[in-house]
Design an enzyme around this catalytic site. Structure first.
Site, PDB file in Angstrom:
ATOM      1  CE1 TYR A 242     -28.753  47.505 -38.096  1.00 36.91           C
ATOM      2  CE2 TYR A 242     -30.604  46.738 -39.407  1.00 36.91           C
ATOM      3  CZ  TYR A 242     -29.285  47.143 -39.315  1.00 36.91           C
ATOM      4  OH  TYR A 242     -28.500  47.182 -40.445  1.00 36.91           O
TER       5      TYR A 242
ATOM      6  NE  ARG B 235     -14.753  47.510 -33.750  1.00 36.94           N
ATOM      7  CZ  ARG B 235     -15.087  46.789 -32.675  1.00 36.94           C
ATOM      8  NH1 ARG B 235     -15.957  45.798 -32.802  1.00 36.94           N
ATOM      9  NH2 ARG B 235     -14.545  47.038 -31.501  1.00 36.94           N
TER      10      ARG B 235
ATOM     11  NE  ARG C  23     -23.673  46.645 -30.436  1.00 36.41           N
ATOM     12  CZ  ARG C  23     -23.026  46.799 -29.302  1.00 36.41           C
ATOM     13  NH1 ARG C  23     -22.303  47.882 -29.106  1.00 36.41           N
ATOM     14  NH2 ARG C  23     -23.096  45.873 -28.354  1.00 36.41           N
TER      15      ARG C  23
END
Length: 325
Positions: free
Chosen positions: A149, A41, A80
């Site tokens: 998730y 990122r 994530r």
């Protein structure tokens, strides 16, 4: 297995390259003489001779154009995992932005850029949250994710398979069991901390079986999948090939740390009841229940065997932990 992809400019893109798995993968590829572009990122990967690229927020709108220049293989690790102190109305929606939309957007741009193979690091949570003793998950089982998730990873897998059918880009999916190794955090780190401090634990009579995968073994499987012909459009489960009970894991981790293990038996029902009282139901489930993984798909199709034994991997993990105290 060493990949034969080579050249004077990067032909592989590793996303999430500054993460627990990503740094180890990039380091091993570099050791094998591969040219790698590391995407994250923000910032750069502090490893010499690896090209870094910052791509900002990962979602359905991320522009991967520069990162994909000249790339033939993508290993997509970025994800994530969970949202700490999540105040979102729909936590699953937040996971989908990165894990589903972000993965699909990257894969679509990769296919348009001429990428030949897209390796997606998923999770055993796609299969589910636990198995009956002696009945391990297989790569062909019907997915049954139970948490947000796992659901997001399953949806990403489904989207990538459809994209592969539409574009011809090969997609490889790897679902690791719990990964451990130097630098491991979370519950595995806490376990080592308890053992190093000599804290007595009521976990001396747990007869479950759980699969784990050493970081070195997972990295080796990923590299095997980079250019193995039989890996194309297949799903593989990743584990060490030796399952341990919670009690066995603690005993062998104690040996690796060089510390006497102080375990005493507590009935499972009592352990679970106590965990519920202190709000640790999920932890008790992980400690007491089984979650086994069958890696025969990778063995049979790829000729892959985990190169590092459980005890050697635990020793390497323990040595790193002790050095950082």
């Amino acid at each position: 297995m060493q990949s034969n992809i080579s050249g004077d400019s990067p032909s592989m893109l590793i996303t999430g390259a500054n993460g627990f798995i990503g740094k180890s993968l990039c380091t091993e590829l570099l050791r094998q003489g591969q040219f790698v572009r590391a995407a994250m990122r923000f910032g750069n990967l502090p490893i010499e001779n690896i090209e870094s690229v910052s791509i900002g927020v990962i979602d359905g709108e991320t522009d991967w154009t520069n990162a994909l220049l000249g790339i033939k293989v993508v290993v997509h690790l970025a994800a994530r995992v969970h949202v700490i102190k999540d105040n979102a109305v729909d936590p699953l929606d937040e996971l989908r932005k990165v894990n589903v939309d972000g993965a699909w957007n990257l894969a679509l741009q990769a296919a348009e850029a001429g990428v030949q193979r897209f390796i997606f690091i998923s999770s055993i949570k796609v299969n589910g949250d636990g198995t009956l003793l002696g009945r391990p998950y297989t790569a062909d089982d019907q997915p049954a994710p139970v948490d947000s998730y796992g659901i997001s990873k399953f949806e990403a897998e489904d989207a990538l398979r459809h994209l592969a059918e539409q574009t011809g880009m090969e997609v490889v999916i790897i679902r690791p069991s719990l990964v451990y190794g130097p630098g491991v955090k979370a519950n595995f780190y806490s376990m080592m901390h308890w053992l190093e401090k000599g804290i007595p634990l009521p976990l001396g009579a747990i007869h479950n079986k759980r699969s784990f995968v050493a970081l070195d073994n997972l990295v080796d499987l990923i590299i095997t999948c980079i250019d193995h012909p039989a890996a194309a459009n297949r799903t593989f489960l990743a584990a060490d090939g030796e399952d341990l009970s919670t009690t066995e894991l603690l005993q062998r981790m104690g040996n690796a740390l060089g510390k006497p293990v102080k375990l005493f038996p507590m009935p499972i029902w009592m352990l679970k009841a106590a965990a519920i009282l202190v709000g640790k139901r999920d932890m008790a489930q992980r400690l007491c229940n089984s979650l086994q993984v069958d890696i025969s798909e990778a063995r049979d199709l790829l000729g892959w065997q985990p190169p590092v034994s459980v005890d050697d991997a635990l020793k390497k993990t323990a040595t790193d932990f002790l050095q950082k105290l």
